[in-house]
Design a protein around this motif. Structure first.
Motif, PDB file in Angstrom:
ATOM      1  N   LYS A  31      -3.020  -5.342 -12.837  1.00  0.00           N
ATOM      2  CA  LYS A  31      -2.055  -4.650 -11.984  1.00  0.00           C
ATOM      3  C   LYS A  31      -0.941  -4.021 -12.816  1.00  0.00           C
ATOM      4  O   LYS A  31      -0.528  -2.887 -12.557  1.00  0.00           O
ATOM      5  N   SER A  32      -0.457  -4.742 -13.798  1.00  0.00           N
ATOM      6  CA  SER A  32       0.618  -4.220 -14.644  1.00  0.00           C
ATOM      7  C   SER A  32       0.163  -2.969 -15.383  1.00  0.00           C
ATOM      8  O   SER A  32       0.909  -1.985 -15.489  1.00  0.00           O
ATOM      9  N   TRP A  33      -1.053  -2.988 -15.879  1.00  0.00           N
ATOM     10  CA  TRP A  33      -1.607  -1.829 -16.592  1.00  0.00           C
ATOM     11  C   TRP A  33      -1.762  -0.641 -15.653  1.00  0.00           C
ATOM     12  O   TRP A  33      -1.377   0.482 -15.995  1.00  0.00           O
ATOM     13  N   ILE A  34      -2.305  -0.875 -14.448  1.00  0.00           N
ATOM     14  CA  ILE A  34      -2.442   0.205 -13.471  1.00  0.00           C
ATOM     15  C   ILE A  34      -1.073   0.767 -13.115  1.00  0.00           C
ATOM     16  O   ILE A  34      -0.856   1.981 -13.066  1.00  0.00           O
ATOM     17  N   ARG A  35      -0.128  -0.129 -12.867  1.00  0.00           N
ATOM     18  CA  ARG A  35       1.230   0.280 -12.481  1.00  0.00           C
ATOM     19  C   ARG A  35       1.889   1.113 -13.576  1.00  0.00           C
ATOM     20  O   ARG A  35       2.635   2.061 -13.310  1.00  0.00           O
ATOM     21  N   THR A  36       1.585   0.762 -14.814  1.00  0.00           N
ATOM     22  CA  THR A  36       2.259   1.379 -15.948  1.00  0.00           C
ATOM     23  C   THR A  36       1.683   2.728 -16.324  1.00  0.00           C
ATOM     24  O   THR A  36       2.437   3.669 -16.621  1.00  0.00           O
ATOM     25  N   VAL A  37       0.347   2.857 -16.341  1.00  0.00           N
ATOM     26  CA  VAL A  37      -0.239   4.058 -16.942  1.00  0.00           C
ATOM     27  C   VAL A  37      -0.992   4.979 -15.988  1.00  0.00           C
ATOM     28  O   VAL A  37      -1.249   6.135 -16.337  1.00  0.00           O
ATOM     29  N   TRP A  38      -1.331   4.514 -14.785  1.00  0.00           N
ATOM     30  CA  TRP A  38      -2.080   5.399 -13.884  1.00  0.00           C
ATOM     31  C   TRP A  38      -1.126   6.128 -12.941  1.00  0.00           C
ATOM     32  O   TRP A  38      -1.322   6.208 -11.729  1.00  0.00           O
ATOM     33  N   LEU A  39      -0.095   6.708 -13.545  1.00  0.00           N
ATOM     34  CA  LEU A  39       0.980   7.330 -12.775  1.00  0.00           C
ATOM     35  C   LEU A  39       0.543   8.540 -11.948  1.00  0.00           C
ATOM     36  O   LEU A  39       1.089   8.755 -10.865  1.00  0.00           O
ATOM     37  N   PRO A  40      -0.422   9.352 -12.407  1.00  0.00           N
ATOM     38  CA  PRO A  40      -0.830  10.478 -11.561  1.00  0.00           C
ATOM     39  C   PRO A  40      -1.370  10.043 -10.200  1.00  0.00           C
ATOM     40  O   PRO A  40      -1.356  10.831  -9.247  1.00  0.00           O
ATOM     41  N   TYR A  41      -1.853   8.799 -10.126  1.00  0.00           N
ATOM     42  CA  TYR A  41      -2.308   8.255  -8.860  1.00  0.00           C
ATOM     43  C   TYR A  41      -1.160   7.540  -8.135  1.00  0.00           C
ATOM     44  O   TYR A  41      -0.847   7.851  -6.984  1.00  0.00           O
ATOM     45  N   THR A  42      -0.541   6.596  -8.808  1.00  0.00           N
ATOM     46  CA  THR A  42       0.426   5.727  -8.128  1.00  0.00           C
ATOM     47  C   THR A  42       1.673   6.473  -7.681  1.00  0.00           C
ATOM     48  O   THR A  42       2.253   6.157  -6.630  1.00  0.00           O
ATOM     49  N   GLN A  43       2.111   7.479  -8.445  1.00  0.00           N
ATOM     50  CA  GLN A  43       3.359   8.140  -8.097  1.00  0.00           C
ATOM     51  C   GLN A  43       3.201   9.220  -7.024  1.00  0.00           C
ATOM     52  O   GLN A  43       4.186   9.845  -6.630  1.00  0.00           O
ATOM     53  N   ARG A  44       1.994   9.409  -6.528  1.00  0.00           N
ATOM     54  CA  ARG A  44       1.812  10.257  -5.349  1.00  0.00           C
ATOM     55  C   ARG A  44       2.089   9.481  -4.065  1.00  0.00           C
ATOM     56  O   ARG A  44       2.208  10.073  -2.983  1.00  0.00           O
ATOM     57  N   ILE A  45       2.152   8.180  -4.184  1.00  0.00           N
ATOM     58  CA  ILE A  45       2.268   7.298  -3.021  1.00  0.00           C
ATOM     59  C   ILE A  45       3.728   6.872  -2.851  1.00  0.00           C
ATOM     60  O   ILE A  45       4.404   6.584  -3.846  1.00  0.00           O
ATOM     61  N   PRO A  46       4.245   6.816  -1.621  1.00  0.00           N
ATOM     62  CA  PRO A  46       5.625   6.346  -1.411  1.00  0.00           C
ATOM     63  C   PRO A  46       5.822   4.970  -2.056  1.00  0.00           C
ATOM     64  O   PRO A  46       4.918   4.129  -2.072  1.00  0.00           O
ATOM     65  N   GLU A  47       7.009   4.762  -2.549  1.00  0.00           N
ATOM     66  CA  GLU A  47       7.285   3.539  -3.319  1.00  0.00           C
ATOM     67  C   GLU A  47       7.022   2.273  -2.511  1.00  0.00           C
ATOM     68  O   GLU A  47       6.542   1.272  -3.059  1.00  0.00           O
ATOM     69  N   ASP A  48       7.275   2.305  -1.211  1.00  0.00           N
ATOM     70  CA  ASP A  48       7.094   1.092  -0.413  1.00  0.00           C
ATOM     71  C   ASP A  48       5.614   0.759  -0.180  1.00  0.00           C
ATOM     72  O   ASP A  48       5.285  -0.359   0.237  1.00  0.00           O
ATOM     73  N   LEU A  49       4.716   1.704  -0.466  1.00  0.00           N
ATOM     74  CA  LEU A  49       3.279   1.465  -0.309  1.00  0.00           C
ATOM     75  C   LEU A  49       2.544   1.355  -1.651  1.00  0.00           C
ATOM     76  O   LEU A  49       1.355   1.038  -1.691  1.00  0.00           O
ATOM     77  N   ARG A  50       3.257   1.626  -2.717  1.00  0.00           N
ATOM     78  CA  ARG A  50       2.617   1.731  -4.030  1.00  0.00           C
ATOM     79  C   ARG A  50       1.949   0.432  -4.457  1.00  0.00           C
ATOM     80  O   ARG A  50       0.840   0.423  -4.998  1.00  0.00           O
ATOM     81  N   GLU A  51       2.608  -0.686  -4.208  1.00  0.00           N
ATOM     82  CA  GLU A  51       2.051  -1.979  -4.626  1.00  0.00           C
ATOM     83  C   GLU A  51       0.773  -2.298  -3.849  1.00  0.00           C
ATOM     84  O   GLU A  51      -0.145  -2.920  -4.397  1.00  0.00           O
ATOM     85  N   ASP A  52       0.686  -1.850  -2.594  1.00  0.00           N
ATOM     86  CA  ASP A  52      -0.544  -2.048  -1.817  1.00  0.00           C
ATOM     87  C   ASP A  52      -1.712  -1.321  -2.464  1.00  0.00           C
ATOM     88  O   ASP A  52      -2.826  -1.846  -2.544  1.00  0.00           O
ATOM     89  N   PHE A  53      -1.473  -0.105  -2.921  1.00  0.00           N
ATOM     90  CA  PHE A  53      -2.520   0.674  -3.584  1.00  0.00           C
ATOM     91  C   PHE A  53      -2.964   0.000  -4.878  1.00  0.00           C
ATOM     92  O   PHE A  53      -4.164  -0.121  -5.158  1.00  0.00           O
ATOM     93  N   ILE A  54      -1.990  -0.452  -5.662  1.00  0.00           N
ATOM     94  CA  ILE A  54      -2.303  -1.119  -6.930  1.00  0.00           C
ATOM     95  C   ILE A  54      -3.102  -2.397  -6.684  1.00  0.00           C
ATOM     96  O   ILE A  54      -4.093  -2.675  -7.374  1.00  0.00           O
ATOM     97  N   ASN A  55      -2.685  -3.164  -5.673  1.00  0.00           N
ATOM     98  CA  ASN A  55      -3.421  -4.389  -5.323  1.00  0.00           C
ATOM     99  C   ASN A  55      -4.856  -4.085  -4.920  1.00  0.00           C
ATOM    100  O   ASN A  55      -5.794  -4.784  -5.326  1.00  0.00           O
ATOM    101  N   GLU A  56      -5.030  -3.030  -4.128  1.00  0.00           N
ATOM    102  CA  GLU A  56      -6.373  -2.689  -3.659  1.00  0.00           C
ATOM    103  C   GLU A  56      -7.272  -2.261  -4.816  1.00  0.00           C
ATOM    104  O   GLU A  56      -8.426  -2.685  -4.913  1.00  0.00           O
ATOM    105  N   LEU A  57      -6.738  -1.452  -5.707  1.00  0.00           N
ATOM    106  CA  LEU A  57      -7.537  -0.988  -6.846  1.00  0.00           C
ATOM    107  C   LEU A  57      -7.897  -2.146  -7.777  1.00  0.00           C
ATOM    108  O   LEU A  57      -9.051  -2.286  -8.205  1.00  0.00           O
ATOM    109  N   ALA A  58      -6.924  -3.003  -8.069  1.00  0.00           N
ATOM    110  CA  ALA A  58      -7.182  -4.140  -8.955  1.00  0.00           C
ATOM    111  C   ALA A  58      -8.172  -5.114  -8.321  1.00  0.00           C
ATOM    112  O   ALA A  58      -9.071  -5.640  -8.997  1.00  0.00           O
TER     113      ALA A  58
END
Length: 262
Positions: A206-233
């Motif tokens: 999760k930390s790696w996804i959060r840190t480097v997959w920004l073109p994906y994660t930063q398209r998502i509102p901040e309050d939903l971002r952790e849900d996306f990271i959790n789902e992908l991981a």
């Protein structure tokens, strides 16, 4: 421009540092070179190169102010007089015959189409100067990217990815050799190298996804971002389970390029 979390990157980039150390051994430094590190990030790799430059110096550039501020705090000029950091977009480097070596690790794949940057690199090199760069190559992280591409089609996420196109410049040797020649850089070695990214379990992934997959994660509102990271991981670990020591393995491909100024 993406908003980097420099301190989290510092914690989750051990693989990038390991691969950079392998690359540094191929630099064949004599100790008096003037070196440019493109995409220096938190500066830890740049600082390692500096230890090999007894009579030389190195400048690290990065477009993230958070990264440059962290690098400058961690490696202050007073303690590291041959090491300097500068806030600069590497797509806009404009030096003239200044560097003996231009180095880059895990940075250039953040832009697509390298024709212009290679011409700028060539101009920045001294006569007979050389480059040694490594970046994500063709097929890099394909398994996790395939999962991400599945997830973003779901109803919960697809509105945030309207018009989304693949954001990375992951290339193979044939195309890169063509670009090198067009930039008057003489290829010595251009090859794809398989690597394995290892992270500590679900939390590390999760930390790696959060840190480097920004073109994906930063398209998502901040309050939903952790849900996306959790789902992908979660999806990744379901398909590619942890090893006996609780580690996650992600197959990576790096494009490594060595060339001289023509």
């Amino acid at each position: 421009m993406f908003k980097w979390d420099a301190e989290e990157y510092q914690k989750s980039s051990s693989a990038q540092q390991k691969w950079a150390r392998e690359l540094i051994t191929k630099m064949d430094l004599q100790g008096s070179e003037v070196v440019l590190d493109i995409g220096c990030g938190d500066g830890k790799v740049t600082s390692e190169i500096a230890t090999h430059l007894k009579d030389g110096c190195i400048m690290g550039i990065d477009s993230s102010i958070d990264m440059i501020e962290l690098a400058t705090r961690t490696f202050p000029l007073k303690k590291h007089p041959n090491l300097h950091f500068k806030l600069k977009d590497f797509q806009e480097i404009d030096y003239n015959s200044k560097f003996d070596i231009i180095f880059s690790n895990a940075a250039l794949h953040w832009i697509k189409g390298h024709e212009d940057i290679l011409k700028r690199i060539q101009k920045s090199l001294k006569p007979d100067g050389r480059i040694l760069i490594q970046m994500g190559g063709k097929g890099n992280a394909q398994k996790i990217l395939d999962l991400a591409d599945e997830i973003i089609t779901k109803e919960k996420w697809n509105n945030y990815f309207q018009g989304f196109t693949f954001p990375y410049g992951f290339y193979g040797p044939k195309k890169y050799i063509k670009w090198l020649n067009e930039a008057n850089l003489k290829p010595v070695r251009v090859e794809l190298i398989s690597k394995v990214m290892v992270q500590k379990g679900f939390k590390g992934l999760k930390s790696w996804i959060r840190t480097v997959w920004l073109p994906y994660t930063q398209r998502i509102p901040e309050d939903l971002r952790e849900d996306f990271i959790n789902e992908l991981a979660t999806r990744y670990i379901e398909q590619y389970p942890l090893d006996n020591e609780g580690m996650v393995h992600v197959n990576m491909v790096r494009l490594e390029v060595e060339a001289f100024k023509g």
